[in-house]
Write a protein that holds these residues in place. Sequence first.
Motif, short mmCIF file in Angstrom:
data_model
loop_
_atom_site.label_atom_id
_atom_site.label_comp_id
_atom_site.label_asym_id
_atom_site.label_seq_id
_atom_site.Cartn_x
_atom_site.Cartn_y
_atom_site.Cartn_z
N ILE A 292 0.87 -1.18 0.00
CA ILE A 292 0.00 0.00 0.00
C ILE A 292 0.91 1.23 0.00
CG2 ILE A 292 -1.75 1.28 1.29
CD1 ILE A 292 -2.50 -1.45 2.58
N ILE A 293 0.90 1.98 -1.08
CA ILE A 293 1.77 3.15 -1.19
C ILE A 293 1.22 4.25 -0.30
CG2 ILE A 293 2.84 4.82 -2.73
CD1 ILE A 293 3.67 1.94 -3.26
N LEU A 294 2.03 4.70 0.66
CA LEU A 294 1.62 5.74 1.59
C LEU A 294 2.44 6.99 1.36
CD1 LEU A 294 -0.16 6.45 4.08
CD2 LEU A 294 1.80 5.80 5.50
N VAL A 339 2.86 -2.16 3.85
CA VAL A 339 2.78 -0.73 3.51
C VAL A 339 4.15 -0.27 3.02
CG1 VAL A 339 2.30 1.59 4.37
CG2 VAL A 339 1.01 -0.36 5.27
N SER A 340 4.16 0.47 1.92
CA SER A 340 5.39 1.04 1.38
C SER A 340 5.35 2.55 1.58
CB SER A 340 5.53 0.71 -0.11
OG SER A 340 5.67 -0.68 -0.30
N VAL A 341 6.18 3.05 2.48
CA VAL A 341 6.17 4.48 2.83
C VAL A 341 6.97 5.25 1.78
CG1 VAL A 341 6.79 6.19 4.56
CG2 VAL A 341 5.94 3.93 5.27
N MET A 342 6.30 6.26 1.17
CA MET A 342 6.90 7.03 0.09
C MET A 342 6.73 8.52 0.37
SD MET A 342 6.22 6.52 -4.00
CE MET A 342 7.36 7.18 -5.21
N PHE A 343 7.38 8.98 1.44
CA PHE A 343 7.29 10.39 1.80
C PHE A 343 8.28 11.22 0.98
CE2 PHE A 343 5.40 10.04 6.38
CZ PHE A 343 4.27 9.45 5.84
N ASP A 344 8.14 12.53 1.07
CA ASP A 344 9.03 13.44 0.35
C ASP A 344 10.49 13.17 0.75
OD1 ASP A 344 6.61 14.46 -0.38
OD2 ASP A 344 6.88 16.42 0.56
N LEU A 345 11.39 13.31 -0.21
CA LEU A 345 12.80 13.05 0.05
C LEU A 345 13.55 14.34 0.41
CD1 LEU A 345 13.63 10.30 -2.58
CD2 LEU A 345 13.04 10.06 -0.16
N GLU A 350 12.03 12.69 5.31
CA GLU A 350 12.80 11.52 5.74
C GLU A 350 12.66 11.30 7.25
OE1 GLU A 350 16.70 12.41 3.72
OE2 GLU A 350 16.31 10.42 2.93
N ASN A 351 12.64 12.39 8.02
CA ASN A 351 12.42 12.25 9.46
C ASN A 351 11.04 11.69 9.76
OD1 ASN A 351 14.94 13.31 10.00
ND2 ASN A 351 14.21 15.39 10.37
N GLY A 352 10.03 12.20 9.02
CA GLY A 352 8.68 11.71 9.19
C GLY A 352 8.53 10.26 8.78
N ALA A 353 9.26 9.86 7.74
CA ALA A 353 9.19 8.47 7.27
C ALA A 353 9.71 7.51 8.34
CB ALA A 353 9.98 8.32 5.98
N VAL A 366 6.19 -3.41 6.87
CA VAL A 366 6.35 -2.08 6.30
C VAL A 366 7.76 -1.93 5.75
CG1 VAL A 366 7.01 -1.13 8.56
CG2 VAL A 366 6.16 0.42 6.78
N ARG A 367 7.92 -1.11 4.72
CA ARG A 367 9.23 -0.81 4.17
C ARG A 367 9.21 0.57 3.52
NH1 ARG A 367 9.54 -4.91 -1.05
NH2 ARG A 367 7.62 -4.20 -2.07
N LEU A 368 10.36 1.09 3.23
CA LEU A 368 10.47 2.36 2.52
C LEU A 368 10.37 2.11 1.01
CD1 LEU A 368 13.37 4.04 4.50
CD2 LEU A 368 10.97 4.73 4.53
#
Length: 404
Positions: A292-294, A339-345, A350-353, A366-368
């Motif tokens: 699940i892309i988050l 869940v695949s965490v895809m936050f802003d780079l 990255e801190n939030g991820a 879960v993974r990045l």
Amino acid sequence: MLQKKRGYIDVDTLQRELVAAGDVVERIASFYNVPLPELHKTQNETRMACIFACGKDQETGDRTISLKTKQDGAVFRCFQYGCTVRGNLLNLMFLMKHDREPVGGKLKGAEFKEIATDLKAIVEGHSREPAAEEPSTDELPQSISDESPLENIPIKDSENERARELVHLDERFVTDVAEMSPKAAAYVRQRPYMIPEVMQQFRCGYLPHDAGSLLRGHFVYGYPDAEENILTWFGRNLNYEAQYKKWQRSGDSSKEPHKFKFVKGFHRGQELFGEPQFHELATREQMQQTGIILVEGPNDVINLHTLGIPALAVCSNTITETQADKLATLANQIPGGHVSVMFDLDQEGENGAKQTVLELAKRCCVRLAWTANHAKGNFKGRQPESVTSEDWNTAILPALMHVS
């Protein structure tokens, strides 16, 4: 000597004190939580675009309103043809608060007392008391539940009739860039995926200044639940980038501008943005392969959706326990779900991820989805809303499907 009545407010003295303190417009706007356009200041005058729904039929120039900041009463007027706003500081406050002129064009009675009380609070440095707010014509439902005080309810089920009328606020949206304000048009043109059909699908668009809404002048998004019921509307501040740079230069850490404006009473930490579109697009096989892309924000969800990639957003750069519970429930429903965490780079993303991965790891796999070092650092500083089909197919998807 006559004794002043109990509760008497010396409005004239308060006006002079506020004007003498400087930053009149900013202090009033901050008190009423009204986003301001760019301000142009001289020693005796502040100029800005007209932000009021007052009879004008188009966006104004950026110096249309003139406020004489060194004059008692802070006399102001708008020079736009067809615009009627003008008056003293109290009139300006009333317009900021209600986006309309007082009954009969003059402040008196209860309206005068209301603004005088606000003026006293501003001069004394107090925050606006929510309980004292007059319900807006665009009031959205507060989250009311005896069992769960943080439950959001659909607008259509609100006990407030004026709130229920906002179910179709998107009918006022402008989705044609040719009809938008320059800033709104620039915002959309910078996002090629944001075409009219997509805006209609996600119930988002530009809400003009004359729309009579507390989100006027914003690019507005609908926030639906999984059943497509609108829970609230929220707006993207189109002046955010300029305001953020100004804030950085000022060094004032207490007044960081907000990128998004949410209506009070909506608990975004209880929801996931994009659920209807996610369930429409996601398949069991896809969720097993890529997870699940988050993502962080609504534009990330919208862009990925146009690429055929279902995603959900937390509308933040951290996750709440409720959001983590919802995602874990969805992921654990299928074998191999994760869940695949895809936050802003950027640094904040990255801190939030990291926080998000740790919270989800308590509940599910879960993974990045990517990192700043992904693809030899080619994605460093990027956001999911900037991802192209080529980016996805050649660099991101293969890594997601790789089984270590």
